[in-house]
Design an enzyme around this catalytic site. Structure first.
Site, PDB file in Angstrom:
ATOM      1  N   ASP A   1     -24.600  54.380  76.021  1.00  0.00           N
ATOM      2  CA  ASP A   1     -25.956  54.827  76.308  1.00  0.00           C
ATOM      3  C   ASP A   1     -26.956  54.090  75.406  1.00  0.00           C
ATOM      4  O   ASP A   1     -26.651  53.775  74.261  1.00  0.00           O
ATOM      5  CB  ASP A   1     -26.014  56.346  76.054  1.00  0.00           C
ATOM      6  CG  ASP A   1     -27.360  56.938  76.414  1.00  0.00           C
ATOM      7  OD1 ASP A   1     -27.850  56.662  77.517  1.00  0.00           O
ATOM      8  OD2 ASP A   1     -27.924  57.680  75.578  1.00  0.00           O
TER       9      ASP A   1
ATOM     10  N   GLU B   1     -25.656  50.174  78.702  1.00  0.00           N
ATOM     11  CA  GLU B   1     -26.859  50.482  79.475  1.00  0.00           C
ATOM     12  C   GLU B   1     -27.957  49.574  78.944  1.00  0.00           C
ATOM     13  O   GLU B   1     -28.440  49.760  77.822  1.00  0.00           O
ATOM     14  CB  GLU B   1     -27.271  51.944  79.296  1.00  0.00           C
ATOM     15  CG  GLU B   1     -28.524  52.273  80.102  1.00  0.00           C
ATOM     16  CD  GLU B   1     -29.306  53.480  79.595  1.00  0.00           C
ATOM     17  OE1 GLU B   1     -30.138  53.990  80.344  1.00  0.00           O
ATOM     18  OE2 GLU B   1     -29.103  53.899  78.430  1.00  0.00           O
TER      19      GLU B   1
ATOM     20  N   ASP C   1     -31.001  57.769  86.327  1.00  0.00           N
ATOM     21  CA  ASP C   1     -32.283  57.434  85.693  1.00  0.00           C
ATOM     22  C   ASP C   1     -33.285  56.785  86.639  1.00  0.00           C
ATOM     23  O   ASP C   1     -34.356  56.371  86.191  1.00  0.00           O
ATOM     24  CB  ASP C   1     -32.043  56.484  84.506  1.00  0.00           C
ATOM     25  CG  ASP C   1     -31.438  57.216  83.319  1.00  0.00           C
ATOM     26  OD1 ASP C   1     -31.772  58.402  83.128  1.00  0.00           O
ATOM     27  OD2 ASP C   1     -30.622  56.610  82.600  1.00  0.00           O
TER      28      ASP C   1
END
Ligand code: CA
Length: 458
Positions: free
Chosen positions: A207, A236, A303
């Site tokens: 992340d 990410e 997202d």
């Protein structure tokens, strides 16, 4: 030392990902639900819970296997107060509302029995404010052994009006780890190792990689490979990931740069094929060739607004983008529910509960996506072949995927009129349409907002 080329696990080239937001996929055990769950199907708010869990994923493995995907990426599952669980409270315990560690053990066993794999979400930039180490500095201030694990100005934790500690994007519930402290590294790397060693997970998605020190990211990758040389570590990364690959820090990234191009070309129609192919060329050349085959390519995630919604509900545009994704280099990923035509605006709306009622699903989208997965699975050239651009003009994008003698031609027409595409003289082939299952020859007839996937048969 940098190696000559990026070395990545071989299996990732054959992977087809399915991303699950566990709270919203399927509620397999109402007995573990948090208090006050909302009725399944209601529009989610940022604080709502619906009761989805890992038991639910186990119960839907037949569905996923029939769909044809072979690797799961789960957003965080460790104990945390929120529904998204990016505010970790305990890195060594799966959230009880997801079924605890036993449910993960069972999920992994069942996945591996089916030759499927699983990648977990590692949130190593920050934890949640309920994490015991942060709670300890709240209780004990500078005398806490964890005082240097976070970065505070002052001797007491203050939340308002602004938190006086470094936290992710200024969000008070997510204090950032102090990565200058080697003890923090050791702790987080022990998490990386633990789940690979003890539970045999197949990789990590990191992340907010862009917030992490590159040396730390590289250490995560090294630690993962020490436990299992075949582990896959992806980041990410919202921007260009060039420097991460230069430093051998990752096996691949979530390819949000490609996603931006897909939105401009397929969903919004802002670019013609020439502009899109120039964009593709730019991002393709920015990464080592290897990384273009090992990065996670996506139409959707937790997202972003749903791709179908970005297409203004035009199914044909969604399916064109899907046809591109499944015939382009990279590891294609389906965001749960995209395969049945789920809609959704920005988070939290893109995190709706899965529509299990088939009458409410878009079965046309499901059928096409399933067929694209099948083609990708059956045809090695679509997974591992070279990418050769043939034509990129106005509404027409044509390219080959080539592996040895096997050549697959993909022709995409984003225009509102059917077209007859004359191929360059160098391609004197006969073709077999893999989708329509019939022979054809040049010129290639492509329907309005449509595609053809053709095997070149010489
Ligand atoms: Ca439940």
């Amino acid at each position: 030392m940098r190696t000559e080329r990026l070395t990545t696990p071989d299996w990732i080239r054959d992977a087809i990902f399915y991303q699950i937001f566990p709270e919203r996929f399927f509620n397999g055990d109402p007995g573990n639900d948090p208090d006050g769950v909302w009725p399944w199907g209601d529009r989610p708010q940022s604080h709502s819970f619906f009761g989805g869990d890992l038991v639910g994923i186990v119960k839907k493995l037949d569905y996923l296997q029939r769909l044809g995907v072979n690797t799961l990426y789960l957003t965080p599952i460790f104990t945390a107060p929120s529904n998204h669980k990016y505010d970790t409270e305990d890195y060594f315990r799966v959230d009880p509302a997801f079924g605890g560690n036993a449910a993960l053990r069972r999920l992994i066993t069942e996945l591996h029995d089916r030759q499927m794999r699983i990648v977990l979400d590692g949130v190593f930039n920050h934890c949640g404010k309920t994490h015991p180490f942060f709670q300890d500095i709240i209780a004990r201030g500078p005398s806490s052994p964890y005082w240097n694990w976070f970065t505070l100005s002052g001797e007491q934790v203050v939340y308002k009006p602004q938190p006086n500690y470094v936290c992710w994007a200024g969000v008070a519930s997510m204090p950032e780890w102090n990565h200058r402290n080697p003890d923090v590294w050791e702790y987080l790397l022990s998490v990386v190792r633990y789940w690979i060693n003890e539970y045999k997970i197949d990789g990590w998605r990191l992340d907010t990689t862009e917030y992490l020190p590159p040396d730390f990211v590289r250490s995560v990758r090294s630690a993962a490979k020490e436990e299992n040389p075949d582990a896959y570590v992806m980041g990410e990364v919202m921007g260009l990931a060039t420097s991460w690959f230069k430093h051998d820090a990752l096996d691949g990234v979530m390819h949000y740069k490609l996603w931006e191009g897909l939105v401009s070309f397929f969903a919004k129609g802002e670019w013609d094929a020439g502009q899109f192919s120039n964009y593709l060329h730019g991002i393709w050349k920015s990464y080592p060739k290897e990384a273009n085959y090992t990065s996670y390519t996506l139409l959707g995630s937790h997202d972003k607004p749903r791709f179908l919604t970005l297409c203004n509900d035009d199914h044909r545009k969604f399916l064109l983008a899907a046809a591109f994704l499944f015939t382009f280099p990279g590891v294609p990923a389906i965001y749960y529910g995209d395969e049945i035509g789920m809609r959704g605006e920005e988070d939290p709306d893109c995190r709706r509960t899965f529509l299990w009622n088939e009458e409410k699903q878009d079965r046309n989208i499901f059928g096409v996506v399933k067929e694209l997965i099948k083609l990708r699975t059956e045809i090695r050239a679509l997974r591992r072949g070279e990418f050769v651009l043939i034509q990129a003009e106005e509404a027409i994008l044509a390219y080959l995927r080539q592996l040895g003698a096997e050549k697959i031609l993909i022709v995409i027409n984003t225009g509102n009129k059917p077209v007859s595409v004359k191929l360059p003289a160098s391609i004197k082939e006969n073709f077999y349409d893999l989708y329509l299952q019939e022979n054809t020859s040049s010129p290639i007839e492509v329907p309005a907002v449509g595609f053809r996937i053709l095997r070149c048969s010489g």
